[in-house]
Design a protein around this motif. Structure first.
Motif, PDB file in Angstrom:
ATOM      1  N   GLU A   3      50.210  35.223  33.077  1.00 48.64           N
ATOM      2  CA  GLU A   3      51.284  35.621  32.164  1.00 48.64           C
ATOM      3  C   GLU A   3      52.485  36.031  33.003  1.00 48.64           C
ATOM      4  N   PHE A   4      53.608  35.367  32.814  1.00 45.80           N
ATOM      5  CA  PHE A   4      54.839  35.727  33.510  1.00 45.80           C
ATOM      6  C   PHE A   4      55.329  37.078  32.985  1.00 45.80           C
ATOM      7  N   VAL A   5      55.793  37.954  33.912  1.00 46.69           N
ATOM      8  CA  VAL A   5      56.345  39.249  33.514  1.00 46.69           C
ATOM      9  C   VAL A   5      57.842  39.288  33.811  1.00 46.69           C
TER      10      VAL A   5
ATOM     11  N   VAL B 279      62.576  36.054  46.286  1.00 47.87           N
ATOM     12  CA  VAL B 279      62.493  36.679  44.963  1.00 47.87           C
ATOM     13  C   VAL B 279      61.252  37.557  44.911  1.00 47.87           C
ATOM     14  N   ASP B 280      61.309  38.594  44.102  1.00 44.34           N
ATOM     15  CA  ASP B 280      60.118  39.371  43.759  1.00 44.34           C
ATOM     16  C   ASP B 280      59.643  38.831  42.415  1.00 44.34           C
ATOM     17  N   PHE B 281      58.363  38.494  42.353  1.00 48.33           N
ATOM     18  CA  PHE B 281      57.805  37.813  41.187  1.00 48.33           C
ATOM     19  C   PHE B 281      56.651  38.643  40.648  1.00 48.33           C
ATOM     20  N   THR B 282      56.744  39.059  39.386  1.00 48.82           N
ATOM     21  CA  THR B 282      55.718  39.886  38.761  1.00 48.82           C
ATOM     22  C   THR B 282      54.996  39.075  37.682  1.00 48.82           C
ATOM     23  N   TYR B 283      53.663  39.159  37.706  1.00 50.19           N
ATOM     24  CA  TYR B 283      52.859  38.420  36.720  1.00 50.19           C
ATOM     25  C   TYR B 283      51.522  39.112  36.514  1.00 50.19           C
ATOM     26  N   ARG B 284      50.881  38.781  35.388  1.00 49.41           N
ATOM     27  CA  ARG B 284      49.533  39.277  35.101  1.00 49.41           C
ATOM     28  C   ARG B 284      48.548  38.133  35.277  1.00 49.41           C
ATOM     29  N   GLU B 285      47.333  38.523  35.659  1.00 49.81           N
ATOM     30  CA  GLU B 285      46.241  37.547  35.763  1.00 49.81           C
ATOM     31  C   GLU B 285      44.917  38.285  35.685  1.00 49.81           C
TER      32      GLU B 285
ATOM     33  N   ARG C 204      50.483  41.748  39.312  1.00 47.28           N
ATOM     34  CA  ARG C 204      50.775  41.556  40.727  1.00 47.28           C
ATOM     35  C   ARG C 204      52.280  41.421  40.916  1.00 47.28           C
ATOM     36  N   ILE C 205      52.740  41.964  42.022  1.00 49.57           N
ATOM     37  CA  ILE C 205      54.136  41.797  42.416  1.00 49.57           C
ATOM     38  C   ILE C 205      54.123  41.178  43.805  1.00 49.57           C
ATOM     39  N   ASP C 206      54.586  39.949  43.892  1.00 54.15           N
ATOM     40  CA  ASP C 206      54.623  39.218  45.159  1.00 54.15           C
ATOM     41  C   ASP C 206      56.071  38.913  45.508  1.00 54.15           C
ATOM     42  N   THR C 207      56.354  38.864  46.792  1.00 56.80           N
ATOM     43  CA  THR C 207      57.659  38.400  47.252  1.00 56.80           C
ATOM     44  C   THR C 207      57.468  37.001  47.800  1.00 56.80           C
ATOM     45  N   TYR C 208      58.280  36.081  47.321  1.00 57.85           N
ATOM     46  CA  TYR C 208      58.233  34.691  47.775  1.00 57.85           C
ATOM     47  C   TYR C 208      59.505  34.372  48.538  1.00 57.85           C
ATOM     48  N   TYR C 209      59.337  33.623  49.624  1.00 58.44           N
ATOM     49  CA  TYR C 209      60.459  33.190  50.459  1.00 58.44           C
ATOM     50  C   TYR C 209      60.568  31.670  50.381  1.00 58.44           C
ATOM     51  N   PHE C 210      61.808  31.180  50.284  1.00 58.31           N
ATOM     52  CA  PHE C 210      62.077  29.756  50.126  1.00 58.31           C
ATOM     53  C   PHE C 210      63.032  29.290  51.226  1.00 58.31           C
TER      54      PHE C 210
ATOM     55  N   ASP D 175      56.998  31.277  52.680  1.00 56.65           N
ATOM     56  CA  ASP D 175      56.120  32.415  52.948  1.00 56.65           C
ATOM     57  C   ASP D 175      55.992  33.233  51.667  1.00 56.65           C
ATOM     58  N   SER D 176      54.966  34.072  51.611  1.00 56.32           N
ATOM     59  CA  SER D 176      54.825  34.998  50.481  1.00 56.32           C
ATOM     60  C   SER D 176      54.076  36.232  50.958  1.00 56.32           C
ATOM     61  N   LYS D 177      54.364  37.345  50.287  1.00 57.61           N
ATOM     62  CA  LYS D 177      53.699  38.605  50.613  1.00 57.61           C
ATOM     63  C   LYS D 177      53.350  39.322  49.318  1.00 57.61           C
ATOM     64  N   ARG D 178      52.154  39.859  49.262  1.00 55.55           N
ATOM     65  CA  ARG D 178      51.733  40.645  48.097  1.00 55.55           C
ATOM     66  C   ARG D 178      51.910  42.110  48.446  1.00 55.55           C
ATOM     67  N   TYR D 179      52.644  42.813  47.584  1.00 53.87           N
ATOM     68  CA  TYR D 179      52.948  44.208  47.865  1.00 53.87           C
ATOM     69  C   TYR D 179      52.279  45.202  46.934  1.00 53.87           C
ATOM     70  N   TRP D 180      51.887  44.769  45.737  1.00 52.19           N
ATOM     71  CA  TRP D 180      51.448  45.764  44.774  1.00 52.19           C
ATOM     72  C   TRP D 180      50.420  45.178  43.844  1.00 52.19           C
ATOM     73  N   LEU D 181      49.463  45.993  43.481  1.00 51.04           N
ATOM     74  CA  LEU D 181      48.417  45.565  42.558  1.00 51.04           C
ATOM     75  C   LEU D 181      48.146  46.734  41.622  1.00 51.04           C
ATOM     76  N   LYS D 182      48.105  46.477  40.335  1.00 54.43           N
ATOM     77  CA  LYS D 182      47.831  47.527  39.365  1.00 54.43           C
ATOM     78  C   LYS D 182      46.835  47.002  38.345  1.00 54.43           C
ATOM     79  N   LEU D 183      45.798  47.756  38.112  1.00 54.80           N
ATOM     80  CA  LEU D 183      44.782  47.355  37.140  1.00 54.80           C
ATOM     81  C   LEU D 183      45.207  47.754  35.732  1.00 54.80           C
ATOM     82  N   TYR D 184      44.918  46.880  34.775  1.00 49.32           N
ATOM     83  CA  TYR D 184      45.173  47.180  33.368  1.00 49.32           C
ATOM     84  C   TYR D 184      43.881  47.000  32.609  1.00 49.32           C
TER      85      TYR D 184
END
Length: 172
Positions: free
Chosen positions: A43-45, A126-132, A142-148, A157-166
């Protein structure tokens, strides 16, 4: 009338092209299809607008070499300073003082090079936030930073910075 038709065609051509945000989102979602545990739960956030990423001085060959020398000097200078306090031989003292002076010049060269360095654009991010659903089936955000690349044609490149449980349960 001809000018009006040409203007309308131009507007249609430009409006049909993908925006930079659309390109970023498509590249990310294509990557997620390959890497996610369960893409059907995606799910895109939200997504930040693409921002330019610039080169760093240390990314250059000269910058990296000067950085290595500066770090070596930092560790050596501590040893030389302590040794200088206990050495009684004048030749050795002079040698240590010369090494410290050379190191100070190296640090000055490094600092001056940084001042003269002009960063160049090397891509976008970009910082990209989504649910899965994670591996256990729990919904996570999840909040990931993607590099283009600069042309926004591929993810570099990409980096994952944050994870939150729902869901988050609150006690009243």
């Amino acid at each position: 009338m001809k000018k009006l038709v040409i203007a309308l065609i131009g507007i249609l051509l430009f409006s049909c092209g993908q925006s930079i945000d659309d390109k970023a989102r498509k590249l990310i979602e294509d990557e997620l299809k390959k890497t996610m545990n369960d893409f059907n739960s995606y799910e895109f956030v939200e997504m930040t607008s693409p921002d330019t990423v610039y080169t760093y001085f240390i990314d250059t060959e000269m910058g990296y070499e000067l950085y290595k020398e500066r770090m070596q000097f930092s560790t050596d200078s501590l040893l030389w300073s302590v040794k200088l306090e206990f050495v009684s031989n004048e030749n050795e003292k002079t040698d240590l003082k010369n090494k410290i002076e050379q190191g100070v010049k190296l640090v000055e060269e490094y600092n001056n090079s940084i001042k003269d360095f002009v960063p160049k654009p090397k891509g976008m991010s970009v910082d990209f936030t989504y649910r899965e659903n994670n591996e256990l089936g729990a919904k996570v955000i999840r909040i990931d930073t993607y590099y283009f690349d600069l042309e926004m044609t591929k993810i570099t490149d990409s980096k994952r910075y944050w994870l939150k449980l729902y869901p988050v349960y609150q006690t009243v």
